[in-house]
Design a protein around this motif. Sequence first.
Motif, mmCIF file in Angstrom:
data_model
loop_
_atom_site.group_PDB
_atom_site.id
_atom_site.type_symbol
_atom_site.label_atom_id
_atom_site.label_comp_id
_atom_site.label_asym_id
_atom_site.label_seq_id
_atom_site.Cartn_x
_atom_site.Cartn_y
_atom_site.Cartn_z
ATOM 1 N N GLY A 54 -50.553 61.386 -24.721
ATOM 2 C CA GLY A 54 -51.804 61.665 -25.432
ATOM 3 C C GLY A 54 -52.829 60.557 -25.249
ATOM 4 N N TYR A 55 -52.368 59.306 -25.231
ATOM 5 C CA TYR A 55 -53.269 58.160 -24.999
ATOM 6 C C TYR A 55 -53.900 58.239 -23.607
ATOM 7 C CZ TYR A 55 -50.606 56.083 -28.901
ATOM 8 O OH TYR A 55 -50.006 55.834 -30.118
ATOM 9 N N VAL A 56 -53.060 58.622 -22.633
ATOM 10 C CA VAL A 56 -53.514 58.669 -21.237
ATOM 11 C C VAL A 56 -54.513 59.809 -21.030
ATOM 12 C CG1 VAL A 56 -52.761 58.721 -18.824
ATOM 13 C CG2 VAL A 56 -51.250 57.788 -20.589
ATOM 14 N N ILE A 57 -54.206 60.972 -21.594
ATOM 15 C CA ILE A 57 -55.093 62.140 -21.456
ATOM 16 C C ILE A 57 -56.443 61.866 -22.101
ATOM 17 C CG2 ILE A 57 -55.401 64.562 -22.094
ATOM 18 C CD1 ILE A 57 -52.323 64.818 -22.004
ATOM 19 N N ALA A 58 -56.421 61.332 -23.324
ATOM 20 C CA ALA A 58 -57.669 61.055 -24.040
ATOM 21 C C ALA A 58 -58.537 60.064 -23.274
ATOM 22 C CB ALA A 58 -57.368 60.530 -25.437
ATOM 23 N N SER A 59 -57.917 59.044 -22.705
ATOM 24 C CA SER A 59 -58.671 58.000 -21.997
ATOM 25 C C SER A 59 -59.164 58.482 -20.645
ATOM 26 C CB SER A 59 -57.793 56.755 -21.831
ATOM 27 O OG SER A 59 -57.370 56.259 -23.086
ATOM 28 N N ARG A 60 -58.340 59.257 -19.932
ATOM 29 C CA ARG A 60 -58.736 59.718 -18.594
ATOM 30 C C ARG A 60 -59.895 60.700 -18.666
ATOM 31 N NH1 ARG A 60 -60.882 61.620 -15.132
ATOM 32 N NH2 ARG A 60 -60.234 62.103 -12.985
ATOM 33 N N TYR A 61 -59.869 61.621 -19.623
ATOM 34 C CA TYR A 61 -60.890 62.663 -19.699
ATOM 35 C C TYR A 61 -61.944 62.398 -20.775
ATOM 36 C CZ TYR A 61 -57.711 65.189 -16.647
ATOM 37 O OH TYR A 61 -56.909 65.551 -15.592
ATOM 38 N N SER A 86 -47.652 64.976 -36.390
ATOM 39 C CA SER A 86 -48.980 65.329 -35.883
ATOM 40 C C SER A 86 -49.831 64.066 -35.839
ATOM 41 C CB SER A 86 -49.640 66.380 -36.782
ATOM 42 O OG SER A 86 -48.897 67.578 -36.793
ATOM 43 N N MET A 87 -50.683 63.951 -34.801
ATOM 44 C CA MET A 87 -51.500 62.745 -34.667
ATOM 45 C C MET A 87 -52.744 63.034 -33.832
ATOM 46 S SD MET A 87 -48.993 60.670 -32.031
ATOM 47 C CE MET A 87 -47.533 61.108 -32.956
ATOM 48 N N THR A 88 -53.704 62.131 -33.938
ATOM 49 C CA THR A 88 -54.957 62.252 -33.197
ATOM 50 C C THR A 88 -55.100 61.061 -32.252
ATOM 51 O OG1 THR A 88 -56.013 63.380 -35.066
ATOM 52 C CG2 THR A 88 -57.471 62.464 -33.375
ATOM 53 N N PHE A 89 -55.361 61.350 -30.971
ATOM 54 C CA PHE A 89 -55.544 60.318 -29.957
ATOM 55 C C PHE A 89 -57.022 60.209 -29.589
ATOM 56 C CE2 PHE A 89 -51.342 62.145 -29.441
ATOM 57 C CZ PHE A 89 -50.516 61.044 -29.315
ATOM 58 N N PHE A 90 -57.551 58.998 -29.607
ATOM 59 C CA PHE A 90 -58.920 58.736 -29.167
ATOM 60 C C PHE A 90 -58.882 57.958 -27.844
ATOM 61 C CE2 PHE A 90 -59.238 59.105 -33.799
ATOM 62 C CZ PHE A 90 -60.287 60.011 -33.927
ATOM 63 N N PRO A 91 -59.957 58.014 -27.045
ATOM 64 C CA PRO A 91 -60.002 57.212 -25.813
ATOM 65 C C PRO A 91 -59.827 55.724 -26.111
ATOM 66 C CG PRO A 91 -61.733 58.865 -25.803
ATOM 67 C CD PRO A 91 -61.135 58.902 -27.178
ATOM 68 N N LEU A 92 -59.147 55.026 -25.239
ATOM 69 C CA LEU A 92 -58.823 53.612 -25.465
ATOM 70 C C LEU A 92 -59.944 52.657 -25.048
ATOM 71 C CD1 LEU A 92 -55.145 53.642 -24.158
ATOM 72 C CD2 LEU A 92 -55.847 53.262 -26.537
ATOM 73 N N VAL A 121 -54.711 58.930 -37.092
ATOM 74 C CA VAL A 121 -54.808 58.315 -35.767
ATOM 75 C C VAL A 121 -53.411 57.928 -35.274
ATOM 76 C CG1 VAL A 121 -55.848 56.444 -34.419
ATOM 77 C CG2 VAL A 121 -57.090 57.414 -36.367
ATOM 78 N N ALA A 122 -53.174 58.112 -33.979
ATOM 79 C CA ALA A 122 -51.889 57.742 -33.384
ATOM 80 C C ALA A 122 -51.561 56.274 -33.677
ATOM 81 C CB ALA A 122 -51.931 57.987 -31.872
ATOM 82 N N LEU A 123 -50.299 55.999 -33.923
ATOM 83 C CA LEU A 123 -49.874 54.703 -34.453
ATOM 84 C C LEU A 123 -50.309 53.513 -33.593
ATOM 85 C CD1 LEU A 123 -46.244 55.648 -35.596
ATOM 86 C CD2 LEU A 123 -48.282 55.373 -37.031
ATOM 87 N N LEU A 124 -50.214 53.636 -32.276
ATOM 88 C CA LEU A 124 -50.460 52.501 -31.399
ATOM 89 C C LEU A 124 -51.919 52.372 -30.953
ATOM 90 C CD1 LEU A 124 -47.289 52.834 -29.102
ATOM 91 C CD2 LEU A 124 -47.607 51.342 -31.098
ATOM 92 N N TRP A 125 -52.767 53.304 -31.384
ATOM 93 C CA TRP A 125 -54.148 53.297 -30.875
ATOM 94 C C TRP A 125 -54.932 52.079 -31.365
ATOM 95 C CZ3 TRP A 125 -59.112 53.436 -32.853
ATOM 96 C CH2 TRP A 125 -60.125 53.673 -31.923
ATOM 97 N N SER A 126 -54.907 51.812 -32.668
ATOM 98 C CA SER A 126 -55.735 50.744 -33.244
ATOM 99 C C SER A 126 -55.430 49.377 -32.642
ATOM 100 C CB SER A 126 -55.551 50.688 -34.760
ATOM 101 O OG SER A 126 -55.948 51.890 -35.355
ATOM 102 N N SER A 127 -54.169 49.103 -32.339
ATOM 103 C CA SER A 127 -53.781 47.782 -31.826
ATOM 104 C C SER A 127 -53.944 47.663 -30.312
ATOM 105 C CB SER A 127 -52.326 47.478 -32.215
ATOM 106 O OG SER A 127 -51.460 48.490 -31.718
ATOM 107 N N ASN A 128 -54.278 48.758 -29.628
ATOM 108 C CA ASN A 128 -54.376 48.708 -28.161
ATOM 109 C C ASN A 128 -55.738 49.147 -27.614
ATOM 110 O OD1 ASN A 128 -51.466 48.179 -26.869
ATOM 111 N ND2 ASN A 128 -51.181 49.424 -28.719
ATOM 112 N N CYS A 129 -56.617 49.631 -28.475
ATOM 113 C CA CYS A 129 -57.915 50.082 -27.968
ATOM 114 C C CYS A 129 -58.837 48.888 -27.697
ATOM 115 C CB CYS A 129 -58.583 51.040 -28.956
ATOM 116 S SG CYS A 129 -59.106 50.282 -30.504
#
Length: 341
Positions: free
Chosen positions: A249-256, A268-274, A312-320
């Motif tokens: 989900g992280y990869v798809i959100a960031s690529r597109y 359930s979770m929400t992925f934003f572009p990184l 928001v997906a768990l790892l998004w905030s610490s890696n964006c």
Amino acid sequence: MSEQADMDYENEEACGANEPHVDCSDAFYTSQVFECREDVFRSDTNKGSRGRTTFVLIACERSDEYRCRKKEFIRRDTGTRKCGCPFKLRCKPVVGGEGWMVKLICGVHNHELVKSLVGHLYARRLTKAEKTLIADMKKFMVKPRNILLTLKEHNVNSCTTIKQIYNARSALCSSIRGSDLEMQHLMKLLEDSWSVVRNHLLKELAKFSEDYIKLFGGMERFEELRMSLLVDGLTKVTTDKWIDITNMGYVIASRYNVIVVSLSKQQSMTFFPLRSQPLANSSLHRIICISHVYDNHFVEVYLKERCPLPSVALLWSSNCHPQAKSWPNPYISRMQHTRAS
């Protein structure tokens, strides 16, 4: 040839001025001498119909009558802008000197003049940059009305209408499809789409490998995900090749550059572009929702406007990246509503 033109349009009655009419003669009587023929066209925005190099006739865009290309084909459901308007100017080189002069042949329009340039064929035409922008936004499934808003944000004086946006999108689809019929093109897309998506995701992982190795907790998990995208089109896709949406989900959100919403009974979770900075207008954001059903199948879900969203997906905030931090801001209330329920 010049004498013949004068004889054919000696007066307004001869060139077909009929009631009701708008007389614009006073605006076009001029003794000004223009340096070159191009200066004549820059001084007047009417449609030019060029003859030989001895002189040029400038006519109203609504002059002449509509001529159907197919004689046996009669269109009964549409109108035409052509109404035989007699307005005409003639410009010709100055005799014995340099420059061009303009002579009014008929200053009468047999139709009402437009009060605004909005919707006008010339004023609403798209620039090369605008066509490129429309093509890019269409790839991300941005709605035509939002494309129009974006164009007007870039150019406050734009006279482009929603009809022009639809026409540009249609022309783009036709150019992509080429000589194929719509069904033939659709079948090609179905055959190629998954391999194209997997190739895009592989390139995303390779280009930003350091970011994803950190996000996935090491090289081992990173390689597992990368290998899952390597599929031979001639063999069956086994379960180890299925896309793991909780990580991809992280990869798809960031690529597109889209927001990916994953729905399932387990989590359930929400992925934003990184990496990207979000558009200020959140209505232009593209949200893709994927739901896991029957414990073995993914389907796309179409969400209603303003519906609740998972956290928001768990790892998004610490890696964006810093410029991407504001992505969740427009959706905080919608995610809070989900937690409250």
